[in-house]
Design an enzyme around this catalytic site. Structure first.
Site, short mmCIF file in Angstrom:
data_model
loop_
_atom_site.label_atom_id
_atom_site.label_comp_id
_atom_site.label_asym_id
_atom_site.label_seq_id
_atom_site.Cartn_x
_atom_site.Cartn_y
_atom_site.Cartn_z
N GLY A 73 46.04 65.15 -0.71
CA GLY A 73 45.51 64.33 0.37
C GLY A 73 44.14 64.78 0.82
O GLY A 73 43.26 63.96 1.12
N GLN A 81 50.99 60.58 6.13
CA GLN A 81 52.29 60.66 6.83
C GLN A 81 52.94 59.28 6.93
O GLN A 81 54.02 59.14 7.53
CB GLN A 81 52.11 61.24 8.24
CG GLN A 81 51.62 62.68 8.27
CD GLN A 81 52.67 63.70 7.82
OE1 GLN A 81 53.85 63.40 7.64
NE2 GLN A 81 52.23 64.93 7.60
N ALA A 97 51.69 63.54 -2.54
CA ALA A 97 53.06 63.58 -3.07
C ALA A 97 53.98 64.54 -2.33
O ALA A 97 55.18 64.30 -2.20
CB ALA A 97 53.01 63.97 -4.55
N THR A 145 40.85 67.40 -16.12
CA THR A 145 42.07 67.04 -16.83
C THR A 145 43.16 66.66 -15.82
O THR A 145 43.37 67.38 -14.85
CB THR A 145 42.55 68.23 -17.70
OG1 THR A 145 41.47 68.56 -18.57
CG2 THR A 145 43.78 67.87 -18.52
N CYS A 176 48.54 73.73 8.57
CA CYS A 176 47.27 74.29 8.15
C CYS A 176 46.52 74.92 9.32
O CYS A 176 45.62 75.71 9.12
CB CYS A 176 46.41 73.21 7.52
SG CYS A 176 46.46 71.72 8.46
C1 LIG Z 1 47.82 63.39 8.05
C2 LIG Z 1 47.50 64.33 6.94
N1 LIG Z 1 46.37 64.19 6.25
C3 LIG Z 1 46.03 65.00 5.25
C4 LIG Z 1 46.85 66.04 4.86
C5 LIG Z 1 46.44 66.91 3.71
O1 LIG Z 1 47.17 66.59 2.55
P1 LIG Z 1 47.32 67.67 1.35
O2 LIG Z 1 48.16 68.77 1.89
O3 LIG Z 1 47.98 66.89 0.25
O4 LIG Z 1 45.95 68.10 1.00
C6 LIG Z 1 48.05 66.25 5.56
C7 LIG Z 1 48.92 67.40 5.21
O5 LIG Z 1 49.22 68.23 6.04
C8 LIG Z 1 48.38 65.38 6.62
O6 LIG Z 1 49.51 65.53 7.32
#
Ligand SMILES: Cc1ncc(COP(=O)(O)O)c(C=O)c1O
Length: 380
Positions: free
Chosen positions: A71, A179, A200, A237, A324
């Site tokens: 994401g 989400q 995913a 790749t 995060c």
């Molecule tokens: C709303 C939202 N956007 C972006 C992300 C980032 O996605 P990814 O962990 O696949 O990089 C997250 C994941 O915590 C998320 O909850």
């Protein structure tokens, strides 16, 4: 005690069928999809089938899907690819104060060269359409608004938002749908979205794989240099095992009944906490106004971090906020934006459910939570 995992907005446990699909792609169909031989073709077929499957799920065309490393990369590509492509048409870009860092920090990084506007949200986490209308002008080339907030579960009114953005030419509406996929009806084209990101690992698929939908008439410039994979937008790749697992996770997305069950579990969890635990408050939208999987609750006097660790001693896993950022000590931009009392910001827990959670688990969580909070209130 068997573990109880209520941190599904951070990530989900891969379904066994997903693990099997990943393993098969790692050990059997392991060739490079660009290779001309038969094994390469087999790998290419996996990617092609997955692209079609995600496109069918989103009700868009297969050639509007680009696989990414997740994401975060999809959001970066959407924003940086747009500003690179539309820089001649204007200088304003608009987002909200409650985006995930993979959007918000990209906007912050563009502040020196772009006229960046951040939309406020109300106490439920919803943007103000009038403020959006105020900020939109002929200089606006990009609006990024998430479909479902990762900490509050707020669902933004995307239909109404796209009606406003469609009034302007050379403006793309980018939506972080990470989400939203599998939790609410999320069909980008029908919602008037030009670009959206999905991931995913939020739907019981593998980590490190996601996708970008870009409607066929959008022009995104590449931000990476490399070979020509994913039409040059995401060279490198392809992560065939990840993509195979992603496709399997889409096969297994929650049914309408399972979504309803999640809402019922969320209702039990929230209502019982609010009535049985003194000093608890629900943050963000009312239970059924938000996404089925997220409930954000403050507990007066108890630091979220302490509660997280205390519950983990009993194999119950929850979160203080976005995974995060939850290890960072600075304040929480989402809770600040909805205006919750300063002294409750670090006293907040996010419970996030999945279709695999059960009533019995919720019952145990409530019992343990009550025990822990009573004990912590005695010693603090
Ligand atoms: C709303 C939202 N956007 C972006 C992300 C980032 O996605 P990814 O962990 O696949 O990089 C997250 C994941 O915590 C998320 O909850």
């Amino acid at each position: 005690m068997a573990e109880i995992y209520l941190d599904n907005a951070a990530t989900t446990k891969a379904f066994p069928e997903v693990a099997t699909a990943v393993q098969e792609a790692l050990t059997t169909n392991y060739a490079n999809p660009s290779s001309l031989h038969q094994k390469g073709l087999a790998a290419e077929k996996i990617v092609k089938k997955a692209r079609k499957k995600l496109a069918q799920q989103l009700k868009v065309k297969a050639d509007e899907i680009y696989f990414t490393s997740g994401g975060t990369e999809a959001n970066n590509l959407a924003i940086k690819g747009t500003v690179k492509s539309l820089s001649n048409y204007g200088n304003r870009i608009i987002t909200t104060k409650i985006e995930h860092p993979s959007v918000l920090n990209v906007y912050k990084s563009l502040e020196a060269d772009w006229d960046v506007k951040y939309l406020d949200v109300n106490q439920n986490g919803k943007i103000d359409l009038e403020q959006l209308q105020e900020y939109l002008n002929n200089d606006t080339i990009l609006v990024s608004i998430m479909a479902v907030n990762n900490e509050l579960g707020t669902i933004q009114p995307l239909n109404k938002i796209s009606k406003l953005t469609k009034e302007y030419q050379n403006l793309y509406l980018h939506v972080d749908g990470i989400q939203a996929l599998g939790k609410i009806d999320f069909f980008p084209e029908r919602l008037g979205i030009d670009i959206c990101s999905v991931s995913a690992h939020k739907i019981h698929g593998p980590k490190g794989v996601g996708a970008l939908y870009a409607a066929e008439d959008t022009r995104l410039k590449n931000i990476f240099c490399g070979s020509g994979q994913e039409e040059g937008l995401r060279p490198g790749t392809e992560n065939v095992p990840g993509i195979a697992g992603f496709a399997k996770a889409i096969d297994l997305l929650a049914s309408k009944e399972e979504i309803e069950q999640m809402y019922q579990l969320k209702e039990t969890l929230v209502n019982r906490i609010l009535t049985e635990i003194e000093g608890s408050t629900l943050n963000g939208p009312a239970i059924r106004d938000g996404a089925p999987h997220i409930a954000n609750i403050s507990f007066a006097g108890i630091r979220g971090e302490i509660l997280v660790h205390s519950l983990a001693e009993d194999d119950i896993y929850v979160s203080t906020g976005a995974a995060c950022s939850s290890r960072r000590k600075d304040s929480n931009h989402i809770l600040e934006a909805i205006g919750i009392a300063d002294d409750l910001i670090d006293k907040t827990i996010r419970f996030s459910l999945s279709t695999t959670n059960t009533e019995a688990e919720i019952e145990t969580v409530i019992t343990k939570l009550k025990e822990k909070i009573t004990m912590l209130r005695k010693i603090i």
